[in-house]
Design an enzyme around this catalytic site. Structure first.
Site, PDB file in Angstrom:
ATOM      1  N   LYS A  12       1.202   6.300   3.064  1.00 32.05           N
ATOM      2  CA  LYS A  12       1.187   4.857   3.347  1.00 32.05           C
ATOM      3  C   LYS A  12       2.360   4.464   4.233  1.00 32.05           C
ATOM      4  CE  LYS A  12      -0.814   2.964  -0.891  1.00 32.05           C
ATOM      5  NZ  LYS A  12      -0.503   2.102  -2.051  1.00 32.05           N
ATOM      6  N   ASP A  65      -1.705  -2.384  -2.817  1.00 33.69           N
ATOM      7  CA  ASP A  65      -2.601  -1.803  -3.805  1.00 33.69           C
ATOM      8  C   ASP A  65      -3.966  -1.679  -3.149  1.00 33.69           C
ATOM      9  OD1 ASP A  65      -2.931  -0.668  -6.334  1.00 33.69           O
ATOM     10  OD2 ASP A  65      -4.051  -2.416  -6.997  1.00 33.69           O
ATOM     11  N   PHE A 140      -5.201  11.114   3.575  1.00 32.39           N
ATOM     12  CA  PHE A 140      -4.867  11.379   2.179  1.00 32.39           C
ATOM     13  C   PHE A 140      -5.965  10.802   1.283  1.00 32.39           C
ATOM     14  CE2 PHE A 140      -3.638   7.032   1.084  1.00 32.39           C
ATOM     15  CZ  PHE A 140      -3.288   6.486   2.308  1.00 32.39           C
TER      16      PHE A 140
HETATM   17  P1  ITT Z   1       1.252   3.559  -4.820  1.00 34.64           P
HETATM   18  O1  ITT Z   1       0.474   2.760  -5.828  1.00 34.64           O
HETATM   19  O2  ITT Z   1       2.454   4.256  -5.366  1.00 34.64           O
HETATM   20  O3  ITT Z   1       1.567   2.782  -3.558  1.00 34.64           O
HETATM   21  P2  ITT Z   1      -1.134   5.167  -4.598  1.00 34.64           P
HETATM   22  O4  ITT Z   1      -1.457   6.365  -3.738  1.00 34.64           O
HETATM   23  O5  ITT Z   1      -1.366   5.291  -6.068  1.00 34.64           O
HETATM   24  O6  ITT Z   1       0.357   4.756  -4.260  1.00 34.64           O
HETATM   25  P3  ITT Z   1      -2.963   2.873  -4.486  1.00 34.64           P
HETATM   26  O7  ITT Z   1      -2.853   2.625  -5.952  1.00 34.64           O
HETATM   27  O8  ITT Z   1      -2.862   1.720  -3.570  1.00 34.64           O
HETATM   28  O9  ITT Z   1      -1.884   3.952  -3.995  1.00 34.64           O
HETATM   29  O10 ITT Z   1      -4.269   3.627  -4.093  1.00 34.64           O
HETATM   30  C1  ITT Z   1      -5.303   3.849  -4.975  1.00 34.64           C
HETATM   31  C2  ITT Z   1      -5.977   5.153  -4.638  1.00 34.64           C
HETATM   32  O11 ITT Z   1      -6.747   4.958  -3.463  1.00 34.64           O
HETATM   33  C3  ITT Z   1      -5.025   6.323  -4.392  1.00 34.64           C
HETATM   34  O12 ITT Z   1      -5.550   7.460  -5.037  1.00 34.64           O
HETATM   35  C4  ITT Z   1      -5.039   6.519  -2.904  1.00 34.64           C
HETATM   36  O13 ITT Z   1      -4.944   7.904  -2.572  1.00 34.64           O
HETATM   37  C5  ITT Z   1      -6.414   5.964  -2.526  1.00 34.64           C
HETATM   38  N1  ITT Z   1      -6.284   5.359  -1.203  1.00 34.64           N
HETATM   39  C6  ITT Z   1      -5.608   4.226  -0.876  1.00 34.64           C
HETATM   40  N2  ITT Z   1      -5.650   4.026   0.444  1.00 34.64           N
HETATM   41  C7  ITT Z   1      -6.361   5.052   0.963  1.00 34.64           C
HETATM   42  C8  ITT Z   1      -6.716   5.425   2.275  1.00 34.64           C
HETATM   43  O14 ITT Z   1      -6.356   4.735   3.336  1.00 34.64           O
HETATM   44  N3  ITT Z   1      -7.429   6.547   2.430  1.00 34.64           N
HETATM   45  C9  ITT Z   1      -7.796   7.301   1.378  1.00 34.64           C
HETATM   46  N4  ITT Z   1      -7.485   7.039   0.110  1.00 34.64           N
HETATM   47  C10 ITT Z   1      -6.769   5.920  -0.099  1.00 34.64           C
END
Ligand code: ITT
Length: 187
Positions: A12, A65, A140
């Site tokens: 991110k 989020d 990712f």
């Molecule tokens: P933080 O909460 O620590 O920021 P996170 O990876 O857990 O990091 P989120 O809760 O926002 O982030 O994301 C929820 C899930 O959705 C998480 O497993 C991410 O890998 C996935 N995700 C979010 N944005 C994505 C994207 O652009 N492409 C692919 N997967 C994504």
């Protein structure tokens, strides 16, 4: 201006840095654990997260989020996307979607930004489909199984192309407008 990106996910930070670099905003990766409330609403998760972080004295930060909402699964994994990704992962979603005809899904991203104690909240979306198999090595999370056009997965296209159409890219466009207005010198 320097903003702290509060996340456990370096993917991110790279996306934010790329999307804000030209505005002269520097992104700093900071890992501060905070409780994400259990609710079906991304914006509520972000609002409560911002309150919790501000209570620790933190200012000038971004939290994001995101989640992938699959129509045939009634919006699952949605706000549970992180947990599902860490546990059953992309294979788990592909298994749930085996033989399912309606493969439509939407990525959503809610960004909360604190600028010197002021709150900005924006939400972006990206519609697409769940592919039949994982493809590609970029990006990712759910990128290998999500396709915005039914052809290439997000993990098969360069980050610059993903940013132009992604949920985070669309949320960032809205956030840029808000930040640009604040960076513009008052006449
Ligand atoms: P933080 O909460 O620590 O920021 P996170 O990876 O857990 O990091 P989120 O809760 O926002 O982030 O994301 C929820 C899930 O959705 C998480 O497993 C991410 O890998 C996935 N995700 C979010 N944005 C994505 C994207 O652009 N492409 C692919 N997967 C994504």
């Amino acid at each position: 201006m320097k903003l702290k990106v509060i996340t456990s996910n370096p993917g991110k930070v790279a996306e934010f840095q790329r999307m804000f670099g030209d505005l002269g905003i520097e992104m700093e990766h900071v890992k501060v654990p905070y409780d994400e409330v259990q609710t079906s609403d991304l914006e509520e998760v972000v609002r409560k997260g911002m309150d919790a972080l501000r209570a620790t004295g933190l200012r000038d930060f971004i939290i994001d989020d995101s989640g992938m909402f699959v129509d045939a699964l009634k919006g699952f994994p949605g706000v549970y996307s992180a947990f599902v990704q860490k546990t059953v992962g992309n294979d788990g979603i592909l298994t749930l979607m085996e033989g399912v005809e309606d493969r439509s899904a939407t990525f959503k991203c809610c960004i909360g930004c604190d600028v010197d104690g002021e709150t900005i909240i924006v939400t972006g979306e990206c519609p697409g489909v769940i592919l039949n198999e994982a493809r590609g090595t970029e990006g990712f999370g759910y990128d290998p199984i999500f396709s915005p056009d039914g052809e290439s997965s997000f993990a098969e296209i360069p980050l610059s192309e993903k940013n132009e159409i992604s949920h985070r890219g669309n949320a960032v466009k809205l956030l840029r407008k808000e930040l640009e207005a604040r960076l513009r010198p008052t006449p």
